[in-house]
Design a protein around this motif. Structure first.
Motif, PDB file in Angstrom:
ATOM      1  N   SER A 147     -27.536  73.339  -2.074  1.00 15.54           N
ATOM      2  CA  SER A 147     -28.485  74.490  -2.756  1.00 15.54           C
ATOM      3  C   SER A 147     -29.939  74.293  -3.107  1.00 15.54           C
ATOM      4  O   SER A 147     -30.750  75.033  -3.182  1.00 15.54           O
ATOM      5  CB  SER A 147     -27.732  75.528  -3.830  1.00 15.54           C
ATOM      6  OG  SER A 147     -26.404  75.749  -3.352  1.00 15.54           O
ATOM      7  N   THR A 205     -26.482  81.942  -5.130  1.00 15.35           N
ATOM      8  CA  THR A 205     -27.383  82.829  -4.395  1.00 15.35           C
ATOM      9  C   THR A 205     -27.001  84.155  -4.794  1.00 15.35           C
ATOM     10  O   THR A 205     -27.927  84.998  -4.427  1.00 15.35           O
ATOM     11  CB  THR A 205     -26.752  82.460  -2.796  1.00 15.35           C
ATOM     12  OG1 THR A 205     -25.332  82.746  -2.747  1.00 15.35           O
ATOM     13  CG2 THR A 205     -27.138  81.045  -2.461  1.00 15.35           C
ATOM     14  N   GLU A 206     -25.942  84.559  -5.328  1.00 14.11           N
ATOM     15  CA  GLU A 206     -25.706  86.079  -5.455  1.00 14.11           C
ATOM     16  C   GLU A 206     -25.759  86.579  -6.969  1.00 14.11           C
ATOM     17  O   GLU A 206     -25.846  87.673  -7.434  1.00 14.11           O
ATOM     18  CB  GLU A 206     -24.321  86.471  -4.870  1.00 14.11           C
ATOM     19  CG  GLU A 206     -24.154  86.061  -3.335  1.00 14.11           C
ATOM     20  CD  GLU A 206     -25.065  87.046  -2.672  1.00 14.11           C
ATOM     21  OE1 GLU A 206     -25.494  88.419  -2.887  1.00 14.11           O
ATOM     22  OE2 GLU A 206     -25.454  86.324  -1.588  1.00 14.11           O
ATOM     23  N   TRP A 208     -29.124  81.225 -10.495  1.00  9.09           N
ATOM     24  CA  TRP A 208     -29.184  79.801 -10.386  1.00  9.09           C
ATOM     25  C   TRP A 208     -28.858  78.968 -11.698  1.00  9.09           C
ATOM     26  O   TRP A 208     -27.778  78.174 -11.756  1.00  9.09           O
ATOM     27  CB  TRP A 208     -30.689  79.119 -10.300  1.00  9.09           C
ATOM     28  CG  TRP A 208     -31.072  79.470  -8.690  1.00  9.09           C
ATOM     29  CD1 TRP A 208     -31.979  80.317  -8.358  1.00  9.09           C
ATOM     30  CD2 TRP A 208     -30.841  78.868  -7.712  1.00  9.09           C
ATOM     31  NE1 TRP A 208     -32.072  80.317  -7.177  1.00  9.09           N
ATOM     32  CE2 TRP A 208     -31.465  79.222  -6.551  1.00  9.09           C
ATOM     33  CE3 TRP A 208     -30.178  77.773  -7.353  1.00  9.09           C
ATOM     34  CZ2 TRP A 208     -31.374  78.846  -5.284  1.00  9.09           C
ATOM     35  CZ3 TRP A 208     -29.979  77.297  -6.174  1.00  9.09           C
ATOM     36  CH2 TRP A 208     -30.636  77.636  -5.193  1.00  9.09           C
ATOM     37  N   ALA A 225     -31.239  79.840   6.911  1.00  5.06           N
ATOM     38  CA  ALA A 225     -32.065  81.077   6.137  1.00  5.06           C
ATOM     39  C   ALA A 225     -32.449  81.785   7.073  1.00  5.06           C
ATOM     40  O   ALA A 225     -32.931  83.281   6.740  1.00  5.06           O
ATOM     41  CB  ALA A 225     -33.057  80.547   5.220  1.00  5.06           C
ATOM     42  N   PRO A 238     -23.461  83.076   2.327  1.00  8.15           N
ATOM     43  CA  PRO A 238     -24.632  82.315   1.717  1.00  8.15           C
ATOM     44  C   PRO A 238     -24.877  81.208   2.682  1.00  8.15           C
ATOM     45  O   PRO A 238     -24.059  80.444   3.489  1.00  8.15           O
ATOM     46  CB  PRO A 238     -24.215  81.875   0.429  1.00  8.15           C
ATOM     47  CG  PRO A 238     -22.942  82.747   0.113  1.00  8.15           C
ATOM     48  CD  PRO A 238     -22.191  82.957   1.261  1.00  8.15           C
ATOM     49  N   SER A 265     -26.018  78.502   2.039  1.00  7.49           N
ATOM     50  CA  SER A 265     -25.790  76.998   1.694  1.00  7.49           C
ATOM     51  C   SER A 265     -24.208  76.913   1.981  1.00  7.49           C
ATOM     52  O   SER A 265     -23.934  75.700   1.593  1.00  7.49           O
ATOM     53  CB  SER A 265     -26.146  76.840   0.113  1.00  7.49           C
ATOM     54  OG  SER A 265     -27.391  77.194   0.047  1.00  7.49           O
TER      55      SER A 265
END
Length: 588
Positions: free
Chosen positions: A28, A182-183, A186, A329, A341, A343
């Motif tokens: 990530s 991601t949701e 971080w 992405a 996601p 990643s």
């Protein structure tokens, strides 16, 4: 005995929990660098590959410390603590907006105290991870007796289970922790990694009473330096026609090195280090070296071409953690109504490996073992070769997928192909990594001299380190060269927009170089001479009385002939005792 209680603590708990966070962070962080720290595409890629390169290079530090100064157990605890501390620092920076740089539109926007904090926490994390990875595999392998036939088979299984544990943990990391990254946020993802590492560290410490603790010995680097220095001093001397005239190990030296390695004819120039000076009645460390000590250096020298020919595969691995994530992405992340996601796409090959590894261990290895007689089914170098072939295939497929993706984007209206197109390159490389990584880990551990096993095990990560650094160099070189020769005067990997780049050409460049590298590897593997099987961690005890020795030999002779292994009473077969006694007697 495939799984022991102590190894449960080693690789099912600590290595799994530590790897869960490490893989999730590694997958990530290229997006974290790009979106939060405001690097451009090449800058984010190089920052990540430099981080990985430093991490795996620092594995040598962990291996050296555990072979020389501290036990492997103590080394794991110290570096594990540093790793937890670094993750806490990363959590704080991700949480605090005051520690984020403003977007400046340049390759890197980090300056001053923010840059110092960012690189300080990142490379403290690198230091902790590297020290653990350089020590932990050898610590777990040290729980098995290589001289026992059952122990030799269990050792081969250990490395497979080690990979299985870290793979299952990585599946959790690239789904659960990446989802948090991601949701959610971080900082919360880094916090989860911190807690997982801390729990693993506590579990490792809790199993202390169950471990076989290997105490450190003489510095392996000093022993290597002694051979090189003495060989240079004696370069003008003539070698004896009979290698038995070279200075050989005595009882005192044997007790410190734990093994006696027979003479080999490769690299005869190094044998000059074992020529006893005529003006010296006593052997001094920097005046003469034993044949065993010289052979240790020969073994390390023979390993170097194998190490060098696996570097490029790890350069290919770096692309799956950088450019492939950037590819994802720009693709459609939906699987039906579920948004995946970017990643998390590596979960496909990881799940595949989680299924394939038990099949390999319980079906392929026993079948191949019956045919080849090798404890691992196939040799370590054969296993590595299979991985190198598949890595070249993976880069070829990655280039084709990128062409399909970019062609779809250039249609009117632009289209996004499914994120799961990336699963092809990830799955192929996942299988390649399954063969090569464990093949190298077992190869370096088993072939290394007894006093250098931890250091040599870290050579696997040294290959990873050089591969990541080479990736950074390739990105810069390819960008610089193609900027001059392309009509657009733009490098293949310029800017932040992958749709305006030629990542596919970079993938194919790596595929071509991988094929050339495979040819070199085949030559190096054919040239390599394996260490004799009977030179493994034999530590003699003080010699017994000759009459008692004869009685003991009669008792153990049957077992020694049948198994060729150490006796249950004192760890050395009868014939080996007799050899040691006669040699010491002749020297006296």
């Amino acid at each position: 005995m495939l799984l022991t209680t102590c190894n449960f603590f080693v690789y099912v708990v600590f290595s799994a929990l530590e790897n869960m966070g490490f893989i999730a962070n590694g997958i990530s962080m290229v997006l974290y660098f790009k979106n939060e720290m405001h690097f451009d595409l090449a800058g984010a890629s190089n920052t990540l590959t430099n981080f990985f390169g430093s991490t795996f290079l620092l594995c040598l530090v962990g291996g050296f410390i555990s072979d020389t100064f501290l036990s492997r157990f103590a080394t794991c605890l110290i570096f594990g603590t540093l790793e937890v501390l670094a993750l806490v620092m990363l959590t704080i920076q991700a949480y605090s907006k005051n520690l984020h740089p403003p977007d400046c539109g340049k390759s890197s926007c980090l300056k001053g105290a923010i840059a110092a904090y960012f690189y300080g926490s990142l490379y403290l994390y690198s230091f902790g991870c590297g020290g653990n990875r350089g020590t932990l595999p050898a610590f777990g392998a040290g729980q098995f007796d290589e001289n026992d036939p059952k122990g030799a088979k269990a050792l081969a299984s250990y490395f497979n289970f080690y990979l299985l544990a870290t793979t299952v943990a990585a599946v959790i990391g690239v789904t659960g922790i990446v989802y948090v990254f991601t949701e959610k946020s971080w900082w919360l993802g880094f916090l989860v990694s911190s807690v997982a590492n801390f729990i693993g560290l506590i579990a490792l410490a809790a199993g202390k009473c169950l471990y076989r603790i290997q105490q450190p010995g003489e510095s392996p680097l000093v022993r290597v330096a002694q051979v090189l220095v003495v060989a240079i001093k004696n370069r003008k001397l003539s070698l004896p026609d009979n290698p038995e005239e070279l200075y050989e190990i005595n009882e005192k030296e044997r007790a410190s090195t734990w093994e006696r390695i027979p003479h080999a004819n490769q690299f005869r120039c190094l044998d000059k280090a074992a020529i006893m000076p005529k003006d010296s009645a006593v052997a001094a460390p920097w005046r003469v070296c034993t044949v065993t000590q010289v052979e240790e250096v020969k073994i390390l020298t023979r390993m170097m071409p194998i190490l060098a020919s696996t570097i490029l595969m790890n350069t290919c691995l770096a692309q799956l953690q950088t450019f492939s994530i950037t590819q994802g992405a720009a693709m459609d992340p939906h699987l039906g109504s579920i948004k995946v996601p970017t990643s998390s796409i590596p979960v496909i090959p990881l799940l595949f490996m989680s299924i394939l590894l038990p099949l390999y261990e319980f079906f392929f290895v026993p079948f191949a073992r019956k045919i080849t007689g090798h404890p691992s089914g196939i040799t370590q170098l054969q296993r590595v070769g299979i991985g190198l072939v598949l890595s070249a295939v993976s880069m070829t497929v990655a280039g084709l997928v990128e062409v399909i993706r970019r062609n779809a984007f250039n249609e009117t209206p632009p289209k996004q192909i499914s994120l799961f197109w990336l699963s092809f390159q990830y799955c192929i490389f996942g299988i390649a990594d399954m063969f090569t990584f464990i093949g190298l880990l077992e190869f370096f551990y088993k072939e290394a001299p007894a006093g250098m096993k931890t250091l040599a095990s870290s050579f696997t990560y040294l290959s990873l380190s050089f591969g990541y650094f080479l990736s950074s160099a390739f990105v810069d070189i390819i960008n610089a060269v193609t900027k001059r020769i392309t009509p657009s005067k733009q490098g293949w990997l310029h800017g932040k927009d992958i749709n305006k780049n030629n990542v596919n050409l970079f993938y194919w460049f790596l595929a071509i170089v991988s094929v050339l590298n495979l040819v070199l590897y085949l030559y190096a593997a054919a040239w390599y001479k394996y260490k004799p099987e009977n030179c493994s961690d034999i530590k003699p005890k003080p010699l017994m009385d000759p009459s008692a020795k004869e009685e003991k030999i009669d008792q153990d002779d049957g077992k020694a002939k049948q198994y060729g292994a150490a006796s249950s009473d004192d760890g050395i077969i009868g014939k080996e005792k007799e050899f040691i006694h006669d040699e010491v007697k002749s020297q006296e």
